[in-house]
Design an enzyme around this catalytic site. Structure first.
Site, PDB file in Angstrom:
ATOM      1  N   HIS A 126       8.348  -0.042   4.408  1.00 30.77           N
ATOM      2  CA  HIS A 126       9.681   0.353   3.938  1.00 30.77           C
ATOM      3  C   HIS A 126       9.918   1.784   4.436  1.00 30.77           C
ATOM      4  CE1 HIS A 126      12.737   1.600   0.977  1.00 30.77           C
ATOM      5  NE2 HIS A 126      12.935   0.317   0.727  1.00 30.77           N
ATOM      6  N   ASP A 203       1.367   1.229  -1.162  1.00 31.18           N
ATOM      7  CA  ASP A 203       2.713   1.078  -1.694  1.00 31.18           C
ATOM      8  C   ASP A 203       2.770  -0.270  -2.416  1.00 31.18           C
ATOM      9  OD1 ASP A 203       5.332   0.485  -2.157  1.00 31.18           O
ATOM     10  OD2 ASP A 203       6.055   0.941  -0.134  1.00 31.18           O
ATOM     11  N   GLN A 206       6.406  -3.753  -4.345  1.00 33.82           N
ATOM     12  CA  GLN A 206       6.746  -5.181  -4.472  1.00 33.82           C
ATOM     13  C   GLN A 206       5.661  -5.989  -5.163  1.00 33.82           C
ATOM     14  OE1 GLN A 206       9.582  -6.500  -4.007  1.00 33.82           O
ATOM     15  NE2 GLN A 206      10.614  -4.883  -2.889  1.00 33.82           N
ATOM     16  N   LYS A 229      11.477  -2.082 -10.381  1.00 31.17           N
ATOM     17  CA  LYS A 229      11.077  -3.352  -9.745  1.00 31.17           C
ATOM     18  C   LYS A 229      10.069  -4.108 -10.610  1.00 31.17           C
ATOM     19  CE  LYS A 229      11.738  -1.565  -5.079  1.00 31.17           C
ATOM     20  NZ  LYS A 229      12.960  -2.142  -4.508  1.00 31.17           N
ATOM     21  N   CYS A 367      15.791  -1.645   4.631  1.00 29.49           N
ATOM     22  CA  CYS A 367      15.050  -0.388   4.808  1.00 29.49           C
ATOM     23  C   CYS A 367      13.773  -0.610   5.608  1.00 29.49           C
ATOM     24  CB  CYS A 367      14.730   0.285   3.473  1.00 29.49           C
ATOM     25  SG  CYS A 367      16.185   0.777   2.568  1.00 29.49           S
TER      26      CYS A 367
HETATM   27  N1  PLP Z   1       8.447   0.376  -0.804  1.00 24.49           N
HETATM   28  C1  PLP Z   1       8.798  -0.913  -0.858  1.00 24.49           C
HETATM   29  C2  PLP Z   1       7.867  -1.948  -0.321  1.00 24.49           C
HETATM   30  C3  PLP Z   1      10.017  -1.267  -1.402  1.00 24.49           C
HETATM   31  O1  PLP Z   1      10.378  -2.561  -1.449  1.00 24.49           O
HETATM   32  C4  PLP Z   1      10.879  -0.259  -1.894  1.00 24.49           C
HETATM   33  C5  PLP Z   1      12.216  -0.590  -2.424  1.00 24.49           C
HETATM   34  O2  PLP Z   1      12.826  -1.555  -2.017  1.00 24.49           O
HETATM   35  C6  PLP Z   1      10.452   1.065  -1.837  1.00 24.49           C
HETATM   36  C7  PLP Z   1       9.233   1.345  -1.274  1.00 24.49           C
HETATM   37  C8  PLP Z   1      11.290   2.180  -2.372  1.00 24.49           C
HETATM   38  O3  PLP Z   1      11.414   2.076  -3.752  1.00 24.49           O
HETATM   39  P1  PLP Z   1      12.400   3.041  -4.561  1.00 24.49           P
HETATM   40  O4  PLP Z   1      13.738   2.901  -3.906  1.00 24.49           O
HETATM   41  O5  PLP Z   1      12.376   2.483  -5.946  1.00 24.49           O
HETATM   42  O6  PLP Z   1      11.869   4.412  -4.472  1.00 24.49           O
END
Ligand code: PLP
Length: 409
Positions: A126, A203, A206, A229, A367
């Site tokens: 992401h 990370d 998800q 999430k 993203c």
């Molecule tokens: N990493 C992953 C795999 C994500 O799916 C997301 C959000 O869609 C993020 C990071 C970023 O999360 P946040 O926007 O809650 O900071």
């Protein structure tokens, strides 16, 4: 023992589903990877905090101050247990995954990186777990290296070992890809990293809601996720870091709550986690996050996974049977996320047309622009399933996609 979840029963816990879509059709929410819906107990916990416990944390000696502090610190203990951290000191509250990654990039990696060093991420990150490292590399004249993936959306880990050297100062990898659904074998990646003494960040944005996370068994150095999430509120997230690293890390925001002593000449800082939590924190968010974790634990992650696995199988078969539909991301191990394109329709057209049928999917690059570039497409439509989805939701999606096919086919 596991029990199949009843999504119809679960849906009743989520007040948002009691409203009709403007089309008059039922609301079919297939966008939980972007954010999950919130059960009533999360909403109640936040409401209850403002109604019964509102005060600032840590400072008050009075009754309400103590209640607020108990709420906030109680959530820290709950998160510690949720991801099996060794100590509460290892849990830092941030505003989300994005802020957690940025904090590690500034407070930790920046301190260790020199010109010519390298940071390794994967091809399916992401942007939140890409740009902070890219910017850091630019500041330090370091190099960002990418673990490649194949056509199925599987990381080519046979190439990782030789990518790692004494120049590698950090690895940051996503557990579950938000655009492809790939579940990465992070325990193997962590072992490869540690064989060369390289700290690694996972990370878990998800995965935190659905997969068992055990930071001690995995031995990862950092792990990040967002409250919104995992059925919790927006504006609160988590950074887990091994205590030794958090002690070494420098704070990046300064102000109240994070100090030991202050004079005009000099200030000293509190220990972790307080030194990373400058200013009044998101106390209501913490109240909501604790309720969200409680909700997940009551359902049971094993039960959740079984439900999602069955639903993913059904959705993949149903979508796969649609003429002209192509699924992007076919890794052996997948979470309940399906990216697809249909005929010549642009992803935004797909999402707009099926929204008229009450079906919510995400359209765009999610993203993850480098993932789109890999497949040579600008965007996909993405279905992401959660605990409140049923086969009926997928049937509605398939029916709605038929109208896309009629227009573009
Ligand atoms: N990493 C992953 C795999 C994500 O799916 C997301 C959000 O869609 C993020 C990071 C970023 O999360 P946040 O926007 O809650 O900071």
């Amino acid at each position: 023992m596991s029990n199949m979840l009843d999504p119809y029963q679960i849906k009743k816990d989520f007040p948002i589903f009691s409203q009709a879509h403007p089309s008059g059709k039922p609301l079919t929410y297939l966008d939980s990877a972007a954010t999950t819906q919130k059960p009533q107990i999360v909403i109640n916990a936040m409401h209850g905090y403002y109604e019964k416990s509102n005060a600032n944390v840590h400072r008050g000696i009075h009754h309400l101050g103590n209640r607020a502090t108990l709420t906030y610190e109680g959530t820290r203990a709950k998160v510690q247990n949720f991801i099996h951290a060794r100590s509460r000191k290892e849990i830092v509250f941030t505003k989300g995954t994005t802020e957690s990654v940025n904090l590690v990039a500034y407070g930790f990696a920046e301190q260790r990186l020199n010109e010519g060093d390298e940071i390794v991420i994967s091809a399916m990150e992401h942007h939140s777990n890409l740009i902070p490292w890219q910017m850091l590399c630019r500041r330090k004249k370091a190099k960002l290296r990418i673990i490649p993936m194949d056509e199925s959306g599987t990381l080519q880990l046979d190439q990782l070992d030789e990518m790692l050297s004494e120049r590698t100062k950090m690895i940051a990898v996503v557990h579950i890809s938000n655009s492809l659904g790939t579940i990465n074998p992070i325990e193997d990646i962590i072992k490869l990293a540690h064989a060369k003494d390289i700290p690694i960040l996972i990370d878990a944005a998800q995965s935190a809601a659905y997969y068992d996370i055990d930071v001690q068994a995995w031995d990862c150095d950092f792990l990040v996720f967002s409250g919104h999430k995992v059925f919790g509120p927006t504006g609160i997230g988590v950074l887990y870091g091994k205590e030794k690293w958090l002690e070494e890390m420098v704070p990046w925001q300064f102000g109240g709550e994070m100090i030991r002593s202050v004079s005009f000449e000099e200030s000293t800082f509190a220990e972790s986690p307080q030194k990373f939590e400058a200013g009044t924190p998101n106390i209501a968010g913490a109240a909501g996050l604790a309720a969200a974790i409680q909700y997940i634990e009551t359902l049971g992650k094993e039960n959740i996974r079984q439900h999602l696995k069955a639903l993913l199988g059904y959705a993949t078969a149903q979508l796969g049977a649609i003429e002209g539909l192509r699924i992007y991301g076919n890794a052996d191990k997948k979470s309940a996320i399906i990216s697809f394109m249909l005929e010549s329709a642009h992803a935004h057209d797909i999402a707009t047309i099926i929204d008229n049928h009450g079906v919510a999917v995400r359209a765009g690059h999610h993203c993850t622009q480098p993932v789109m570039a890999f497949y040579g497409i600008p965007a996909t439509a993405r279905v992401s399933l959660s605990i409140y989805n049923s086969r009926e939701d997928i049937d509605r999606l398939v029916e709605a996609l038929e109208s896309v096919r009629l227009i573009f086919g």
